[in-house]
Motif scaffolding. Structure first.
Motif, mmCIF file in Angstrom:
data_model
loop_
_atom_site.group_PDB
_atom_site.id
_atom_site.type_symbol
_atom_site.label_atom_id
_atom_site.label_comp_id
_atom_site.label_asym_id
_atom_site.label_seq_id
_atom_site.Cartn_x
_atom_site.Cartn_y
_atom_site.Cartn_z
ATOM 1 N N ARG A 43 -3.290 1.017 -4.834
ATOM 2 C CA ARG A 43 -2.705 0.653 -3.547
ATOM 3 C C ARG A 43 -3.594 -0.290 -2.753
ATOM 4 O O ARG A 43 -3.131 -0.991 -1.869
ATOM 5 N N GLN A 66 0.790 -1.235 0.000
ATOM 6 C CA GLN A 66 0.000 0.000 0.000
ATOM 7 C C GLN A 66 0.818 1.279 0.000
ATOM 8 O O GLN A 66 0.264 2.365 0.083
ATOM 9 N N SER A 67 2.124 1.137 -0.015
ATOM 10 C CA SER A 67 2.947 2.345 -0.051
ATOM 11 C C SER A 67 3.679 2.372 -1.392
ATOM 12 O O SER A 67 4.230 1.372 -1.810
ATOM 13 N N LEU A 68 3.640 3.496 -2.048
ATOM 14 C CA LEU A 68 4.253 3.585 -3.369
ATOM 15 C C LEU A 68 5.334 4.654 -3.370
ATOM 16 O O LEU A 68 5.130 5.742 -2.847
ATOM 17 N N VAL A 74 2.594 7.586 -0.053
ATOM 18 C CA VAL A 74 3.094 7.737 -1.418
ATOM 19 C C VAL A 74 4.209 8.777 -1.390
ATOM 20 O O VAL A 74 4.002 9.895 -0.925
#
Lengths: 171, 527
Positions: free
Chosen positions: A165, A41-43, A75
């Protein structure tokens, strides 16, 4: 110091004060969601401009302002493609930028997502056919997600990134 | 109009036998022998203190078997422009370079050589500019014989950078892809320790062939393209294009539409300047000011969205006027929002200038002297920070600026702080102008009915003061309302070479700050 505190207190929290965007017409495919799984879930994004008019860049920059504050979703914008999970590519690919784009793609470690941002990256927009334009992004590197718009609003970009995400099991 | 006579008379006196081919309000046009161009341009630049505003070529085929090269000089505010035209008939490919006496011509002449294959003889630097080295030899896209959608091949070659050699001198290559969210461009620094000895800017990575694409459009359909020359200057470019098209179509713009054009242009200036003030502070690591500025900028972009359905005011301009009227309620909403922003921004200004370490970073950093600026023909915010008193809104009023005059802020120091101050002053001035516009805006239509077909070969020039500076358009008509030639000149094109001189002697870590204080467009430069 007092002045700064007073200003901050007076301004209050502005995050989220923007018109909300509709659900994107196309939700990302199962394969894209699975590809995004390892990022949890983290980009971390590297933005590459291959010939846009710079409006898409302004909207990407707007994502970092206190109103959209994209960092709160995990993000980040990376300074180098070697630190990136996803490449955001804007603009039609010009003759002069073709090699640089391919290099950046090669330098980004796998697994990686490629996001084509804006109409030009998707179909060259008004620059279609020009001698100096070699075609949309997916002619040169595989594209996973397309965010249309000229330019797409920050809220729309936010929504599209949220879709990517979100874990596949939530769908 | 004694001044106009005097400029014309001075040219007559210095060059007897030279007759003005054309003299309308604000423009003197001379057709001259190509062998006389160096002495004429030298006279206009050095004696008459003219600034080379534009230099470009036109391929007149199929109407006539010749190339034309046009030199546009701008003078102090009460003088007309002077346009010189030379012809290169038939197979002639050579013209004399004016760069040795008019430095500002350097990039223009290299651009002409790349796009047309015409050779400026005596030019000190004939490396490629627009065409990167991998373009095959003989590719000159703006020649009429070159198909607009031709696929360009690839050859092997390298660009020769200027090198400084010696003990302890290093080269630092930066780009084309940068660390932040910015456009692509290459910078090559030669440094000895921290201080920069030399910077060479290598641009045109984003060359999209816009001038050729214009030639595939008709006069009425090209606005969408003009809006996308440089996305942050949507209104500046589309307005400059529309004005040129209106001159060709003999359209009179209604007064209400003129006021609305000024309104949109000032709104564009406001959001960009607010962004820049924040970004300059951010590059000194003062994130607080950046956060506040980007918050205010976002308010304006959301206002634009409510007004026109586009955050960058796209689709607002039309030939003859504007596409959307702004109601009295909306006008008071704009003014109410701007009142708030002005107060908000004034508080922020006092916070910014109370910070000594910030001032320390800004003062005496990246100085562009008036002399260097003048030699490069620098325009806009960068020029006004270096004492170059030039603003199209005052010098050649367009839109509603004849009835809503603008006050110009001028600084002499030419450092980053001066450029920041110009932007801050212009934010207040833009807000004042919008209040004036609201107070004086007349009722009436916003777009007229037009019916005039221009003859092929007619042309028009127009200038608009965008938020970066003077935007110039030259539009020439072709058959059946098509565009034969459209020359676009974004202020970035003249300001980029000047940055190479502003950084010399500064430390390398200050370059991002200096670059941000110029904040030039790569897209508008590369076309």
């Amino acid at each position: 110091m007092f002045r700064i505190l007073k200003k901050s207190l007076k301004t209050g929290i502005v995050t989220g004060q923007h018109p909300h965007a509709d659900q994107p017409a196309e939700s990302p495919s199962q394969a894209v969601c699975e590809k995004a799984m390892p990022f949890r879930q983290s980009l971390t994004i590297r933005e590459v401009d291959t010939g846009s008019c710079n409006a898409c860049e302004m909207e990407m920059n707007a994502l970092a302002n206190p109103i959209y504050d994209i960092e709160r979703f995990g993000v980040h914008i990376a300074a180098s493609p070697r630190h990136a999970d996803a490449l955001v590519v804007t603009g039609p690919v010009t003759v002069n930028m073709e090699r640089a784009l391919k290099d950046v793609h090669k330098q980004t470690p796998d697994p990686k997502l490629v996001i084509a941002l804006g109409d030009c990256a998707i179909n060259c927009g008004v620059f279609k056919g020009s001698y100096a334009v070699t075609g949309p992004v997916d002619r040169h590197i595989p594209v996973d997600v397309r965010i249309p718009g000229c330019p797409p609003r920050p809220a729309e970009i936010l929504k599209a990134l949220e879709e990517i995400r979100r874990p596949a099991s939530w769908k | 109009m004694t001044n106009q006579l005097s400029l014309q008379q001075r040219i007559q006196m210095a060059f007897p036998g030279l007759a003005a081919a054309y003299s309308v309000d604000g423009l003197l046009h001379y057709r001259v022998e190509k062998s006389r161009i160096p002495e004429l341009t030298q006279f206009l630049h050095e004696k008459a203190r003219g600034r080379l505003a534009l230099l470009f070529a036109v391929d007149c085929r199929p109407l006539a078997e010749k190339y034309e090269i046009q030199y546009l000089f701008a003078f102090a505010s009460d003088h007309p422009w002077v346009l010189l035209t030379i012809e290169l008939a038939g197979q002639d490919r050579l013209f004399t370079s004016i760069t040795p006496s008019v430095h500002a011509a350097q990039w223009y002449e290299r651009e002409i050589r790349d796009l047309y294959g015409l050779i400026p003889q005596g030019h000190p630097d004939l490396r490629r500019l627009v065409r990167h080295e991998h373009w095959p030899k003989g590719t000159h896209p703006l020649q009429k014989a070159f198909p607009w959608n031709k696929t360009i091949g690839r050859q092997q070659a390298d660009y020769r950078f200027r090198h400084i050699e010696g003990e302890g001198v290093f080269e630092v290559p930066v780009g084309p892809i940068h660390a932040g969210i910015i456009e692509p461009g290459h910078f090559r620094f030669s440094v000895a320790g921290e201080p920069i000895m030399q910077l060479e800017v290598r641009h045109f990575w984003k060359h999209r062939g816009i001038e050729k694409l214009f030639e595939q459009q008709t006069l009425s359909t090209a606005i969408a393209l003009a809006e996308r020359v440089s996305g942050d200057t949507t209104i500046g470019h589309s307005l400059a294009y529309c004005q040129a098209a209106e001159t060709l179509l003999h359209i009179d713009v209604p007064r209400r539409a003129r006021y609305l054009r000024s309104l949109f242009l000032e709104l564009e200036r406001l959001h960009n300047h607010l962004g820049d003030v924040g970004a300059i502070c951010n590059d000194t690591a003062y994130a607080l000011a950046h956060a506040h500025c980007s918050r205010m900028k976002e308010l304006l972009l959301q206002l634009n969205d409510r007004l026109t359905g586009s955050r960058f005011l796209r689709g607002a301009m039309a030939i003859g006027g504007v596409t959307k009227d702004v109601s009295a309620i909306e006008l008071s909403e704009i003014v109410a929002l701007l009142d708030g922003i002005e107060k908000d921004f004034a508080e922020l200004e006092s916070i910014i200038f109370a910070n000594a370490s910030l001032t320390d970073r800004l003062e005496t950093t990246g100085v562009l002297t008036e002399r260097t600026g003048w030699d490069h023909g620098v325009v806009g915010v960068v020029g006004r920070a270096s004492g170059i008193d030039q603003d199209v809104r005052r010098d050649r009023p367009f839109a509603a600026y004849d009835e809503v005059p603008v006050n110009i802020s001028l600084y002499r120091y030419g450092d980053v702080r001066a450029r920041l101050r110009v932007r801050m002053d212009e934010i207040h001035e833009s807000i004042r102008l919008i209040r004036e516009i609201r107070a004086n805006i007349p009722q009436g239509p916003v777009a007229p009915a037009a019916a005039h077909r221009p003859q092929p070969g007619q042309w028009a020039l127009s200038a608009v003061e965008g938020w970066r500076g003077e935007i110039l358009y030259f539009v020439m008509t072709g058959e059946q309302g098509s565009i034969h030639r459209c020359k676009v000149r974004d202020p970035s094109f003249v300001n980029w070479p000047a940055i190479q001189w502003a950084v010399v002697g500064n430390i390398l870590p200050d370059f991002p700050l200096i670059n941000k204080s110029f904040n030039l467009s790569y897209a508008g430069n590369d076309l």
